[in-house]
Design a protein around this motif. Structure first.
Motif, short mmCIF file in Angstrom:
data_model
loop_
_atom_site.label_atom_id
_atom_site.label_comp_id
_atom_site.label_asym_id
_atom_site.label_seq_id
_atom_site.Cartn_x
_atom_site.Cartn_y
_atom_site.Cartn_z
N TRP A 47 28.22 46.53 34.14
CA TRP A 47 27.19 46.36 35.16
C TRP A 47 27.56 47.01 36.48
CZ3 TRP A 47 22.69 45.06 33.35
CH2 TRP A 47 22.62 44.31 32.20
N PHE A 48 28.81 47.14 36.76
CA PHE A 48 29.27 47.70 38.04
C PHE A 48 29.12 49.22 38.08
CE2 PHE A 48 32.34 48.02 41.59
CZ PHE A 48 31.87 46.98 42.36
N SER A 49 28.96 49.82 36.91
CA SER A 49 28.73 51.27 36.77
C SER A 49 29.90 52.14 37.20
CB SER A 49 27.46 51.69 37.53
OG SER A 49 26.35 50.99 37.05
N ALA A 50 31.09 51.66 37.06
CA ALA A 50 32.28 52.46 37.33
C ALA A 50 32.72 53.10 36.01
CB ALA A 50 33.40 51.59 37.89
N PRO A 51 33.57 54.10 36.07
CA PRO A 51 34.04 54.73 34.83
C PRO A 51 34.84 53.76 33.95
CG PRO A 51 34.57 56.08 36.73
CD PRO A 51 34.08 54.77 37.26
N ARG A 52 34.86 54.03 32.66
CA ARG A 52 35.69 53.22 31.75
C ARG A 52 37.14 53.29 32.19
NH1 ARG A 52 33.59 52.62 25.95
NH2 ARG A 52 31.37 52.95 26.26
N GLY A 53 37.81 52.19 32.00
CA GLY A 53 39.21 52.12 32.40
C GLY A 53 39.39 51.37 33.71
N ALA A 54 38.31 51.17 34.46
CA ALA A 54 38.39 50.41 35.70
C ALA A 54 38.21 48.93 35.37
CB ALA A 54 37.33 50.87 36.69
N ALA A 55 39.23 48.15 35.65
CA ALA A 55 39.21 46.73 35.31
C ALA A 55 40.05 45.95 36.31
CB ALA A 55 39.75 46.53 33.89
N VAL A 56 39.99 44.64 36.17
CA VAL A 56 40.76 43.77 37.06
C VAL A 56 41.43 42.68 36.21
CG1 VAL A 56 38.81 42.25 37.57
CG2 VAL A 56 40.71 42.37 39.17
N LEU A 57 42.64 42.34 36.59
CA LEU A 57 43.34 41.19 36.05
C LEU A 57 43.74 40.36 37.25
CD1 LEU A 57 44.95 39.46 34.02
CD2 LEU A 57 46.82 41.10 34.25
N TYR A 58 43.19 39.16 37.35
CA TYR A 58 43.46 38.29 38.48
C TYR A 58 44.22 37.07 37.99
CZ TYR A 58 42.61 35.11 42.40
OH TYR A 58 42.76 34.23 43.45
N CYS A 59 45.36 36.81 38.57
CA CYS A 59 46.18 35.64 38.24
C CYS A 59 46.74 35.10 39.55
CB CYS A 59 47.30 36.02 37.28
SG CYS A 59 48.39 34.63 36.90
N PRO A 60 46.17 34.00 40.06
CA PRO A 60 46.60 33.49 41.36
C PRO A 60 47.94 32.77 41.35
CG PRO A 60 44.92 32.06 40.42
CD PRO A 60 45.08 33.22 39.49
N HIS A 61 48.48 32.49 40.19
CA HIS A 61 49.71 31.68 40.09
C HIS A 61 50.94 32.55 39.82
CE1 HIS A 61 46.80 28.46 39.89
NE2 HIS A 61 46.28 29.03 38.82
N GLU A 62 51.81 32.63 40.79
CA GLU A 62 52.99 33.49 40.66
C GLU A 62 53.85 33.10 39.47
OE1 GLU A 62 56.71 35.04 43.38
OE2 GLU A 62 54.94 34.21 44.36
N HIS A 63 53.99 31.81 39.22
CA HIS A 63 54.82 31.39 38.09
C HIS A 63 54.26 31.87 36.75
CE1 HIS A 63 51.83 28.14 38.12
NE2 HIS A 63 52.18 27.90 36.87
N LEU A 64 52.94 31.92 36.62
CA LEU A 64 52.33 32.45 35.39
C LEU A 64 52.50 33.96 35.29
CD1 LEU A 64 49.04 30.41 35.06
CD2 LEU A 64 51.06 30.29 33.61
N ARG A 65 52.34 34.63 36.43
CA ARG A 65 52.52 36.08 36.41
C ARG A 65 53.92 36.44 35.96
NH1 ARG A 65 49.68 36.18 41.74
NH2 ARG A 65 51.72 36.37 42.66
#
Length: 175
Positions: free
Chosen positions: A30-48
Protein backbone atom coordinates in the motif's frame (compact mmCIF):
# COMPACT_ATOMS: atom_id res chain seq x y z
CA UNK A 1 2.06 -5.81 9.02
CA UNK A 2 2.32 -6.68 5.32
CA UNK A 3 -0.64 -4.47 4.51
CA UNK A 4 -0.25 -2.06 7.41
CA UNK A 5 1.89 0.72 5.98
CA UNK A 6 -0.34 3.57 4.84
CA UNK A 7 -3.48 1.39 4.95
CA UNK A 8 -3.63 1.71 8.74
CA UNK A 9 -2.56 4.45 11.08
CA UNK A 10 0.47 3.03 12.84
CA UNK A 11 1.74 4.35 16.14
CA UNK A 12 4.77 2.38 17.25
CA UNK A 13 4.46 3.66 20.84
CA UNK A 14 0.91 2.28 21.04
CA UNK A 15 2.06 -0.97 19.47
CA UNK A 16 4.75 -1.23 22.13
CA UNK A 17 2.28 -0.38 24.92
CA UNK A 18 -0.02 -3.14 23.64
CA UNK A 19 2.74 -5.66 24.40
CA UNK A 20 3.89 -6.35 20.86
CA UNK A 21 7.46 -7.62 20.87
CA UNK A 22 8.12 -7.42 17.12
CA UNK A 23 6.45 -5.61 14.25
CA UNK A 24 7.39 -6.44 10.67
CA UNK A 25 5.94 -4.62 7.70
CA UNK A 26 6.46 -4.21 3.97
CA UNK A 27 6.51 -0.81 2.36
CA UNK A 28 6.06 -2.14 -1.17
CA UNK A 29 2.34 -2.85 -0.97
CA UNK A 30 0.00 0.00 0.00
CA UNK A 31 2.88 2.39 0.61
CA UNK A 32 3.96 2.02 -3.04
CA UNK A 33 7.69 1.79 -2.36
CA UNK A 34 9.92 -0.63 -4.29
CA UNK A 35 10.12 -4.27 -3.21
CA UNK A 36 12.71 -4.84 -0.56
CA UNK A 37 11.68 -1.83 1.53
CA UNK A 38 10.54 -3.13 4.90
CA UNK A 39 10.70 -2.47 8.61
CA UNK A 40 11.50 -4.62 11.62
CA UNK A 41 10.57 -2.92 14.87
CA UNK A 42 11.57 -4.40 18.22
CA UNK A 43 11.36 -1.99 21.16
CA UNK A 44 12.96 -4.39 23.66
CA UNK A 45 16.75 -4.41 23.70
CA UNK A 46 16.90 -7.75 25.51
CA UNK A 47 14.86 -9.40 22.73
CA UNK A 48 16.95 -7.80 20.02
CA UNK A 49 20.07 -9.21 21.61
CA UNK A 50 18.58 -12.64 22.27
CA UNK A 51 16.21 -13.52 19.43
CA UNK A 52 17.84 -11.33 16.78
CA UNK A 53 21.36 -11.88 18.03
CA UNK A 54 22.88 -12.97 14.73
CA UNK A 55 21.74 -12.25 11.15
CA UNK A 56 21.78 -15.05 8.58
CA UNK A 57 24.59 -13.25 6.71
CA UNK A 58 27.44 -12.00 8.86
CA UNK A 59 29.45 -9.01 7.74
CA UNK A 60 31.69 -6.30 9.17
CA UNK A 61 28.87 -4.54 11.12
CA UNK A 62 27.94 -7.55 13.23
CA UNK A 63 29.60 -6.23 16.41
CA UNK A 64 28.48 -2.60 16.02
CA UNK A 65 24.98 -2.84 17.51
CA UNK A 66 21.52 -3.92 16.41
CA UNK A 67 21.11 -1.74 13.32
CA UNK A 68 24.60 -2.39 11.93
CA UNK A 69 24.21 -6.09 12.62
CA UNK A 70 21.45 -6.31 9.99
CA UNK A 71 22.21 -3.34 7.76
CA UNK A 72 25.63 -4.08 6.29
CA UNK A 73 25.68 -7.58 4.90
CA UNK A 74 27.93 -6.47 2.06
CA UNK A 75 25.80 -7.47 -0.93
CA UNK A 76 22.54 -5.57 -0.69
CA UNK A 77 21.01 -3.00 -3.01
CA UNK A 78 19.79 -0.20 -0.74
CA UNK A 79 17.82 1.68 -3.41
CA UNK A 80 14.43 0.59 -1.98
CA UNK A 81 15.28 1.87 1.51
CA UNK A 82 16.84 5.07 0.19
CA UNK A 83 13.62 6.04 -1.61
CA UNK A 84 11.48 5.85 1.56
CA UNK A 85 11.91 9.53 2.60
CA UNK A 86 10.70 10.64 -0.84
CA UNK A 87 7.76 8.22 -0.80
CA UNK A 88 6.80 9.37 2.71
CA UNK A 89 7.03 13.03 1.65
CA UNK A 90 4.68 12.28 -1.24
CA UNK A 91 2.07 10.57 0.95
CA UNK A 92 2.25 13.37 3.50
CA UNK A 93 1.72 15.96 0.73
CA UNK A 94 -1.36 14.07 -0.49
CA UNK A 95 -2.65 13.63 3.06
CA UNK A 96 -2.50 10.27 4.83
CA UNK A 97 -6.05 10.48 6.20
CA UNK A 98 -7.44 11.47 2.79
CA UNK A 99 -5.67 8.53 1.14
CA UNK A 100 -6.93 6.06 3.76
CA UNK A 101 -10.45 7.43 3.45
CA UNK A 102 -10.38 7.10 -0.35
CA UNK A 103 -9.04 3.53 -0.14
CA UNK A 104 -11.83 2.51 2.27
CA UNK A 105 -14.45 4.23 0.11
CA UNK A 106 -13.21 2.49 -3.04
CA UNK A 107 -13.11 -0.88 -1.26
CA UNK A 108 -16.68 -0.44 -0.01
CA UNK A 109 -17.83 0.47 -3.51
CA UNK A 110 -16.13 -2.63 -4.95
CA UNK A 111 -17.67 -4.87 -2.28
CA UNK A 112 -21.13 -3.52 -3.09
CA UNK A 113 -20.61 -4.08 -6.82
CA UNK A 114 -19.49 -7.68 -6.26
CA UNK A 115 -22.26 -8.37 -3.74
CA UNK A 116 -24.93 -7.04 -6.12
CA UNK A 117 -23.50 -9.12 -8.97
CA UNK A 118 -22.95 -12.33 -7.02
CA UNK A 119 -25.69 -12.11 -4.38
CA UNK A 120 -28.45 -9.88 -5.79
CA UNK A 121 -31.04 -10.96 -3.22
CA UNK A 122 -28.98 -9.69 -0.24
CA UNK A 123 -29.56 -6.14 0.96
CA UNK A 124 -26.48 -3.91 1.02
CA UNK A 125 -26.89 -3.30 4.78
CA UNK A 126 -26.95 -7.03 5.57
CA UNK A 127 -23.69 -8.11 3.92
CA UNK A 128 -21.94 -9.12 7.15
CA UNK A 129 -25.05 -10.55 8.77
CA UNK A 130 -25.74 -12.76 5.75
CA UNK A 131 -22.11 -13.93 5.57
CA UNK A 132 -21.30 -12.18 2.29
CA UNK A 133 -18.51 -10.24 4.06
CA UNK A 134 -16.79 -11.14 7.32
CA UNK A 135 -17.45 -7.75 8.92
CA UNK A 136 -19.54 -4.64 8.28
CA UNK A 137 -18.08 -2.34 5.61
CA UNK A 138 -17.38 0.30 8.26
CA UNK A 139 -14.80 -2.04 9.82
CA UNK A 140 -12.90 -2.85 6.63
CA UNK A 141 -9.51 -1.46 5.79
CA UNK A 142 -8.56 -1.32 2.10
CA UNK A 143 -9.05 -5.08 1.91
CA UNK A 144 -12.26 -7.09 2.07
CA UNK A 145 -13.34 -10.66 1.51
CA UNK A 146 -16.55 -11.19 -0.46
CA UNK A 147 -18.12 -14.63 -0.58
CA UNK A 148 -17.97 -16.09 -4.08
CA UNK A 149 -21.23 -17.05 -5.78
CA UNK A 150 -22.43 -20.60 -5.08
CA UNK A 151 -21.30 -22.08 -8.42
CA UNK A 152 -17.74 -21.13 -7.52
CA UNK A 153 -17.66 -21.98 -3.80
CA UNK A 154 -19.43 -25.28 -3.30
CA UNK A 155 -21.32 -28.15 -4.87
CA UNK A 156 -24.59 -26.21 -4.82
CA UNK A 157 -26.08 -28.61 -2.26
CA UNK A 158 -24.47 -27.08 0.82
CA UNK A 159 -21.49 -29.43 0.84
CA UNK A 160 -17.93 -28.31 0.32
CA UNK A 161 -16.28 -29.09 -2.96
CA UNK A 162 -12.70 -30.26 -3.44
CA UNK A 163 -10.98 -27.48 -5.34
CA UNK A 164 -7.89 -27.50 -7.50
CA UNK A 165 -5.68 -24.92 -9.16
CA UNK A 166 -7.96 -25.20 -12.20
CA UNK A 167 -10.82 -23.94 -10.03
CA UNK A 168 -8.66 -21.07 -8.80
CA UNK A 169 -7.90 -20.15 -12.40
CA UNK A 170 -11.64 -20.21 -13.17
CA UNK A 171 -12.29 -17.78 -10.29
CA UNK A 172 -9.45 -15.54 -11.45
CA UNK A 173 -10.84 -15.50 -14.99
CA UNK A 174 -14.32 -14.82 -13.63
CA UNK A 175 -13.08 -11.77 -11.75
Amino acid sequence: GAHGMLAQELNMKKIEEAGVDFYVGNYHKWFSAPRGAAVLYCPHEHLRDAVLRMPPVISHGVDDGFISRFLWDGCRDYAAQLCLPTVLDYWRSVGLDAVRSKMRETTADAVIVLAQLWHPSVDEGDLAISGITMAPLSMHSPLALVRLPKPLCGNGDGTAAVRTSTDAKQVQDFL
